[in-house]
Design a protein around this motif. Structure first.
Motif, PDB file in Angstrom:
ATOM      1  N   GLY A  67      43.412  51.143  65.652  1.00  0.00           N
ATOM      2  CA  GLY A  67      42.131  51.159  66.352  1.00  0.00           C
ATOM      3  C   GLY A  67      42.118  52.004  67.606  1.00  0.00           C
ATOM      4  N   VAL A  68      41.066  51.791  68.394  1.00  0.00           N
ATOM      5  CA  VAL A  68      40.884  52.544  69.631  1.00  0.00           C
ATOM      6  C   VAL A  68      40.701  51.594  70.809  1.00  0.00           C
ATOM      7  CG1 VAL A  68      39.810  54.502  68.435  1.00  0.00           C
ATOM      8  CG2 VAL A  68      38.365  52.705  69.402  1.00  0.00           C
ATOM      9  N   THR A  69      40.960  52.120  71.983  1.00  0.00           N
ATOM     10  CA  THR A  69      40.657  51.408  73.218  1.00  0.00           C
ATOM     11  C   THR A  69      39.584  52.209  73.946  1.00  0.00           C
ATOM     12  OG1 THR A  69      42.385  52.556  74.455  1.00  0.00           O
ATOM     13  CG2 THR A  69      42.982  50.456  73.466  1.00  0.00           C
ATOM     14  N   GLY A  70      38.667  51.497  74.547  1.00  0.00           N
ATOM     15  CA  GLY A  70      37.605  52.155  75.288  1.00  0.00           C
ATOM     16  C   GLY A  70      37.444  51.529  76.660  1.00  0.00           C
ATOM     17  N   LEU A  71      36.971  52.311  77.591  1.00  0.00           N
ATOM     18  CA  LEU A  71      36.686  51.826  78.937  1.00  0.00           C
ATOM     19  C   LEU A  71      35.324  52.367  79.350  1.00  0.00           C
ATOM     20  CD1 LEU A  71      37.489  50.514  81.696  1.00  0.00           C
ATOM     21  CD2 LEU A  71      38.304  52.776  82.333  1.00  0.00           C
TER      22      LEU A  71
ATOM     23  N   LEU B 166      37.872  56.931  75.858  1.00  0.00           N
ATOM     24  CA  LEU B 166      38.171  56.449  74.521  1.00  0.00           C
ATOM     25  C   LEU B 166      39.482  57.093  74.088  1.00  0.00           C
ATOM     26  CD1 LEU B 166      37.062  54.773  72.090  1.00  0.00           C
ATOM     27  CD2 LEU B 166      36.127  56.923  71.223  1.00  0.00           C
ATOM     28  N   ALA B 167      40.397  56.278  73.553  1.00  0.00           N
ATOM     29  CA  ALA B 167      41.698  56.793  73.129  1.00  0.00           C
ATOM     30  C   ALA B 167      42.230  55.947  71.980  1.00  0.00           C
ATOM     31  CB  ALA B 167      42.679  56.762  74.304  1.00  0.00           C
ATOM     32  N   ALA B 168      43.149  56.518  71.242  1.00  0.00           N
ATOM     33  CA  ALA B 168      43.822  55.748  70.201  1.00  0.00           C
ATOM     34  C   ALA B 168      44.607  54.626  70.879  1.00  0.00           C
ATOM     35  CB  ALA B 168      44.764  56.651  69.404  1.00  0.00           C
ATOM     36  N   ALA B 169      44.616  53.472  70.265  1.00  0.00           N
ATOM     37  CA  ALA B 169      45.360  52.338  70.813  1.00  0.00           C
ATOM     38  C   ALA B 169      46.857  52.633  70.762  1.00  0.00           C
ATOM     39  CB  ALA B 169      45.042  51.072  70.033  1.00  0.00           C
ATOM     40  N   THR B 170      47.572  52.190  71.768  1.00  0.00           N
ATOM     41  CA  THR B 170      49.017  52.420  71.806  1.00  0.00           C
ATOM     42  C   THR B 170      49.808  51.262  71.205  1.00  0.00           C
ATOM     43  OG1 THR B 170      49.135  51.493  74.037  1.00  0.00           O
ATOM     44  CG2 THR B 170      48.887  53.887  73.848  1.00  0.00           C
TER      45      THR B 170
END
Length: 190
Positions: free
Chosen positions: A106-110, A98-102
């Motif tokens: 929002g966030v991006t998750g895998l 989980l990381a902040a979206a670049t």
């Protein structure tokens, strides 16, 4: 707690959508992946060139939902991951990120998973984009699934959500980056 349990317990409305106002949602697929079916809030691509197609066809599924509550994106991702892991028998999490979206809010998750199945070991990876707005939470998720021993390239499938015009659906039979805007992008020669 699973996401479906959370929204039910709290009486929160979740609706499938094809578009997010003010956001451009794109999915990139490699050549030889074809649109298969779609419904409100869901699009499916398959790789008909998968040599294991007679057993299990490699596929990618995009889902998009609008949640009628402003929720913590990290909490949403954790609940979605639990829901996916608990929904499939013999499923094991291999990796969670989980990381902040670049490319915007929002966030991006895998979530990378492996499923022990009678057809053989199945690999599944979900990329999520979760954005909280003033009164709502937007969730876009693409899940790629294939037999572990399938040689199909699954690494070139990507999900992006960024500020921009609302995406318009791609014409049937088009491959590449889908959904697209008027400046249609295609990653192969079709």
């Amino acid at each position: 707690m699973r996401f479906d349990e959370f929204v039910e317990k709290n009486g929160i409305t979740v609706s499938p959508v094809d578009r997010f106002a003010g956001l451009l949602v794109e999915v990139g697929v490699p050549p030889r992946w074809e649109p298969f079916e779609s419904a409100l809030g869901a699009r499916v691509w398959v790789c008909r060139a998968d040599p294991r197609i007679e057993v299990f066809c490699a596929n990618a599924v995009l889902t998009m939902h609008r949640v009628q509550a402003a929720l913590d994106p990290a909490g949403v991702f954790a609940m979605l991951a639990e829901q996916q892991l608990q929904s499939v028998p013999s499923c094991t999490a291999l990796r969670r990120e989980l990381a902040a979206a670049t490319e915007g809010a929002g966030v991006t998750g895998l979530l990378a998973m492996q499923i022990a199945h009678e057809l053989g070991t199945i690999d599944s990876a979900s990329q999520s984009r979760i954005i909280t707005a003033e009164q709502e939470t937007l969730i876009a998720q693409v899940t790629v699934t294939a037999l572990h021993d399938s040689p199909v390239d699954r690494t070139q499938i990507w999900l992006e959500a960024r500020p921009g015009p609302v995406a318009i659906p791609a014409p049937t039979g088009r491959r590449g980056v889908i959904p697209v805007t008027e400046r249609e992008k295609v990653t192969d020669d079709k």
